[in-house]
Design a protein around this motif. Structure first.
Motif, PDB file in Angstrom:
ATOM      1  N   LEU A   1       0.196  -1.335  -0.106  1.00 55.89           N
ATOM      2  CA  LEU A   1      -0.394   0.290   0.020  1.00 55.89           C
ATOM      3  C   LEU A   1       0.443   1.533  -0.053  1.00 55.89           C
ATOM      4  CD1 LEU A   1      -2.863   0.973  -0.319  1.00 55.89           C
ATOM      5  CD2 LEU A   1      -2.130   1.252   2.994  1.00 55.89           C
ATOM      6  N   HIS A   2       0.452   2.112  -0.851  1.00 58.71           N
ATOM      7  CA  HIS A   2       1.130   3.662  -0.757  1.00 58.71           C
ATOM      8  C   HIS A   2       2.504   3.602  -0.562  1.00 58.71           C
ATOM      9  CE1 HIS A   2      -2.349   5.051  -0.621  1.00 58.71           C
ATOM     10  NE2 HIS A   2      -2.460   4.816   0.901  1.00 58.71           N
ATOM     11  N   GLY A   3       3.704   2.285  -1.549  1.00 58.10           N
ATOM     12  CA  GLY A   3       4.699   2.764  -1.829  1.00 58.10           C
ATOM     13  C   GLY A   3       5.672   2.131  -0.410  1.00 58.10           C
ATOM     14  N   GLY A   4       4.689   1.043   0.078  1.00 59.07           N
ATOM     15  CA  GLY A   4       5.764   0.046   0.579  1.00 59.07           C
ATOM     16  C   GLY A   4       5.710   0.490   2.116  1.00 59.07           C
ATOM     17  N   ALA A   5       6.878   0.210   2.309  1.00 60.70           N
ATOM     18  CA  ALA A   5       7.377   0.508   4.412  1.00 60.70           C
ATOM     19  C   ALA A   5       7.882   2.021   4.653  1.00 60.70           C
ATOM     20  CB  ALA A   5       8.587  -0.225   4.851  1.00 60.70           C
ATOM     21  N   LYS A   6       8.754   2.238   3.792  1.00 64.14           N
ATOM     22  CA  LYS A   6       8.404   3.643   3.561  1.00 64.14           C
ATOM     23  C   LYS A   6       8.630   4.739   1.885  1.00 64.14           C
ATOM     24  CE  LYS A   6      12.023   3.478   7.816  1.00 64.14           C
ATOM     25  NZ  LYS A   6      13.296   3.830   8.641  1.00 64.14           N
ATOM     26  N   GLY A   7       7.297   4.995   2.183  1.00 61.90           N
ATOM     27  CA  GLY A   7       6.811   5.472   0.906  1.00 61.90           C
ATOM     28  C   GLY A   7       7.586   7.130   0.919  1.00 61.90           C
ATOM     29  N   PHE A   8       6.734   7.835  -0.007  1.00 56.53           N
ATOM     30  CA  PHE A   8       7.137   8.982   0.044  1.00 56.53           C
ATOM     31  C   PHE A   8       6.820  10.059   0.267  1.00 56.53           C
ATOM     32  CE2 PHE A   8       7.428   9.183  -5.244  1.00 56.53           C
ATOM     33  CZ  PHE A   8       8.438   8.094  -5.219  1.00 56.53           C
ATOM     34  N   ASP A   9       5.784   9.826   1.369  1.00 58.35           N
ATOM     35  CA  ASP A   9       4.857  10.202   2.520  1.00 58.35           C
ATOM     36  C   ASP A   9       6.200  10.365   4.387  1.00 58.35           C
ATOM     37  OD1 ASP A   9       4.376   7.213   2.495  1.00 58.35           O
ATOM     38  OD2 ASP A   9       3.765   7.288   4.707  1.00 58.35           O
ATOM     39  N   THR A  10       6.803   9.328   3.855  1.00 57.46           N
ATOM     40  CA  THR A  10       8.022   9.819   4.709  1.00 57.46           C
ATOM     41  C   THR A  10       9.536  10.309   4.590  1.00 57.46           C
ATOM     42  OG1 THR A  10       8.882   7.747   4.031  1.00 57.46           O
ATOM     43  CG2 THR A  10       7.395   7.172   5.416  1.00 57.46           C
ATOM     44  N   LYS A  11       9.409  11.016   3.746  1.00 51.82           N
ATOM     45  CA  LYS A  11      10.598  11.132   2.318  1.00 51.82           C
ATOM     46  C   LYS A  11      10.713  12.963   3.295  1.00 51.82           C
ATOM     47  CE  LYS A  11      11.987   7.643   0.977  1.00 51.82           C
ATOM     48  NZ  LYS A  11      12.642   6.766   1.866  1.00 51.82           N
ATOM     49  N   VAL A  12      11.653  13.419   3.689  1.00 54.47           N
ATOM     50  CA  VAL A  12      11.504  14.774   3.635  1.00 54.47           C
ATOM     51  C   VAL A  12      12.405  15.299   2.253  1.00 54.47           C
ATOM     52  CG1 VAL A  12      13.236  17.075   4.502  1.00 54.47           C
ATOM     53  CG2 VAL A  12      13.182  14.940   5.303  1.00 54.47           C
ATOM     54  N   TRP A  13      11.430  15.801   1.697  1.00 54.62           N
ATOM     55  CA  TRP A  13      11.295  16.617  -0.190  1.00 54.62           C
ATOM     56  C   TRP A  13      12.566  18.198  -0.397  1.00 54.62           C
ATOM     57  CZ3 TRP A  13       7.388  15.280  -3.956  1.00 54.62           C
ATOM     58  CH2 TRP A  13       7.211  14.074  -4.155  1.00 54.62           C
ATOM     59  N   GLU A  14      13.059  17.972  -1.112  1.00 47.46           N
ATOM     60  CA  GLU A  14      14.064  19.145  -1.922  1.00 47.46           C
ATOM     61  C   GLU A  14      12.821  20.594  -1.920  1.00 47.46           C
ATOM     62  OE1 GLU A  14      16.291  20.214  -5.190  1.00 47.46           O
ATOM     63  OE2 GLU A  14      16.986  18.013  -4.850  1.00 47.46           O
ATOM     64  N   ILE A  15      13.608  21.605  -1.615  1.00 48.52           N
ATOM     65  CA  ILE A  15      12.770  22.456  -1.978  1.00 48.52           C
ATOM     66  C   ILE A  15      12.940  23.109  -2.848  1.00 48.52           C
ATOM     67  CG2 ILE A  15      12.120  24.433  -1.031  1.00 48.52           C
ATOM     68  CD1 ILE A  15      11.209  22.637   1.165  1.00 48.52           C
ATOM     69  N   VAL A  16      12.421  22.891  -4.270  1.00 54.41           N
ATOM     70  CA  VAL A  16      13.324  23.531  -5.557  1.00 54.41           C
ATOM     71  C   VAL A  16      12.744  25.137  -5.563  1.00 54.41           C
ATOM     72  CG1 VAL A  16      12.582  23.550  -7.976  1.00 54.41           C
ATOM     73  CG2 VAL A  16      12.447  21.677  -6.801  1.00 54.41           C
ATOM     74  N   GLU A  17      11.047  25.214  -5.146  1.00 57.28           N
ATOM     75  CA  GLU A  17      11.363  27.021  -5.791  1.00 57.28           C
ATOM     76  C   GLU A  17      10.157  27.447  -4.366  1.00 57.28           C
ATOM     77  OE1 GLU A  17       9.173  30.062  -8.990  1.00 57.28           O
ATOM     78  OE2 GLU A  17       9.632  28.131  -9.638  1.00 57.28           O
ATOM     79  N   GLU A  18      10.315  28.454  -4.114  1.00 53.56           N
ATOM     80  CA  GLU A  18       8.913  29.624  -3.117  1.00 53.56           C
ATOM     81  C   GLU A  18       7.990  30.351  -3.885  1.00 53.56           C
ATOM     82  OE1 GLU A  18      11.814  30.267   0.543  1.00 53.56           O
ATOM     83  OE2 GLU A  18      12.394  27.611   0.708  1.00 53.56           O
ATOM     84  N   GLY A  19       7.233  30.807  -4.640  1.00 50.57           N
ATOM     85  CA  GLY A  19       6.503  31.444  -4.652  1.00 50.57           C
ATOM     86  C   GLY A  19       5.730  32.058  -3.971  1.00 50.57           C
ATOM     87  N   ASP A  20       5.962  33.158  -4.852  1.00 50.56           N
ATOM     88  CA  ASP A  20       4.896  34.259  -4.125  1.00 50.56           C
ATOM     89  C   ASP A  20       3.053  33.385  -3.354  1.00 50.56           C
ATOM     90  OD1 ASP A  20       6.028  36.506  -3.511  1.00 50.56           O
ATOM     91  OD2 ASP A  20       5.301  37.074  -5.744  1.00 50.56           O
ATOM     92  N   GLN A  21       2.772  32.266  -4.236  1.00 50.42           N
ATOM     93  CA  GLN A  21       1.663  31.834  -3.578  1.00 50.42           C
ATOM     94  C   GLN A  21       1.909  30.213  -4.483  1.00 50.42           C
ATOM     95  OE1 GLN A  21       0.783  33.884  -7.449  1.00 50.42           O
ATOM     96  NE2 GLN A  21      -0.655  32.427  -8.553  1.00 50.42           N
TER      97      GLN A  21
END
Length: 348
Positions: free
Chosen positions: A107-127
């Motif tokens: 389910l949902h990618g396995g034991a450690k899916g994308f929900d457990t990852k620290v994602w890299e910040i690419v861009e912080e826009g105004d909105q």
């Protein structure tokens, strides 16, 4: 002119990586909070019919609490959202075995899916906020180095816009979704919410929640929301599928051509006057009514109750890698997976 503003604060660390909490506020006074841990929507507050701003998604208080998130509250689910039968699939003659973490299934990618990852910040826009995750070849036994980029935007039209893109260097399977739990009243059960869904069919499943391959007409079943109906009207019916799911936890087929952007449906809560429309490019939604939420930790140290939130998880159908008759979830090198899903909020 867009007037959404974004604020950033340090929220903690996971595995030595810094986690931030972003707050986006628009001209309507709505406030969206997102963290780069799991791409989680931490909060969304918007007005009711009297102009009072209030919470409409379930959530937890701290980053530490989100690290124990058995209900996948408001995460980006991947590399493959939903279930894969026995965690097994075959691509180009090669067999793959995934972690089995939901009964006999993956389910949902396995034991450690994308929900457990620290994602890299690419861009912080105004909105908007854009985040990225690199999933190496063999992570959770999926093939291919996969790069996923997700952009969240809060518009002045009170839309949460979620846009996904993914690329691989080796043939793989991809199915991404945002697992937000909505409660337009902000508290209590969602059974009194009224739904109208643009879905004439659904994919019935077996006792382990794996689709049989049948595409079944909703007419004459509890899954018929083609006219407005309370969620609770038939949720506990004796119909085999609602018995299997302990309520609704099923993939519904959206009435639109494959790949085209279109309406999923509308939810409405009468006491607050809040309503929400959902749109997507995906062929289906997992309509889930929080049947297993009971006991999970919510905000203010309070335990969640059964059916306190509902999900419109825009996605491809469950177990698609093993169902050639379903729309394909295969992604080849040189191709780009894309998806756009929008949740639009208003009052009436």
């Amino acid at each position: 002119m867009e007037t959404t503003q974004i604020k950033k604060q340090h929220w903690g660390e996971v595995a030595g990586k810094e986690v931030f909490l972003y707050t986006l506020t628009n001209s309507a006074g709505s406030e969206l909070q997102i963290t780069n841990y799991g791409g989680i929507i931490v909060s969304f507050k918007t007005a009711d019919k009297d102009g009072n701003i209030g919470e409409v998604v379930l959530g937890k208080d701290t980053l530490e609490q989100y690290q124990e998130n058995p209900s996948y509250l408001n995460v980006i689910a991947g590399r493959f959202a939903n279930r894969i039968c026995k965690g097994q699939f075959t691509l180009d003659g090669v067999d793959y075995q995934l972690a089995v973490n939901n009964g006999p299934n993956s389910l949902h990618g396995g034991a450690k899916g994308f929900d457990t990852k620290v994602w890299e910040i690419v861009e912080e826009g105004d909105q908007s906020l854009t985040i990225k995750h690199f999933s190496p070849d063999g992570e959770e036994n999926y093939p291919g180095n996969l790069t996923v980029v997700v952009t969240y935007t809060l518009s002045d039209d009170n839309e949460i816009v979620i846009e996904y893109a993914a690329e691989t260097d080796k043939k793989t399977v991809v199915n991404l979704t945002q697992h937000a739990y909505f409660n337009l009243k902000g508290e209590g059960s969602i059974v009194d919410h009224v739904l109208k869904l643009n879905c004439n069919a659904f994919t019935p499943y077996d006792e382990t929640c794996i689709p049989t391959g049948e595409i079944r007409d909703v007419k004459g079943t509890p899954f018929d929301f083609t006219s407005p109906k309370r969620i609770g009207d038939e949720i506990d019916s004796e119909y085999e599928q609602t018995q299997f799911g302990i309520g609704y936890d099923h993939n519904l087929v959206i009435n639109k051509p494959l790949g085209e952007y279109g309406l999923i449906g509308e939810a409405y809560e009468a006491t607050t006057g809040r309503a929400m429309e959902a749109y997507t490019t995906e062929p289906g939604i997992q309509f889930y009514t929080g049947n297993w939420l009971e006991g999970d930790l919510g905000r203010n140290g309070e335990k969640l109750i059964k059916r306190q939130g509902f999900c419109f998880e825009a996605q491809h159908y469950p177990d698609s890698p093993n169902k050639p008759e379903f729309p394909s979830t295969e992604l080849n090198p040189g191709e780009t997976y894309t998806q756009k899903t929008v949740y639009k909020f208003f009052t009436k």
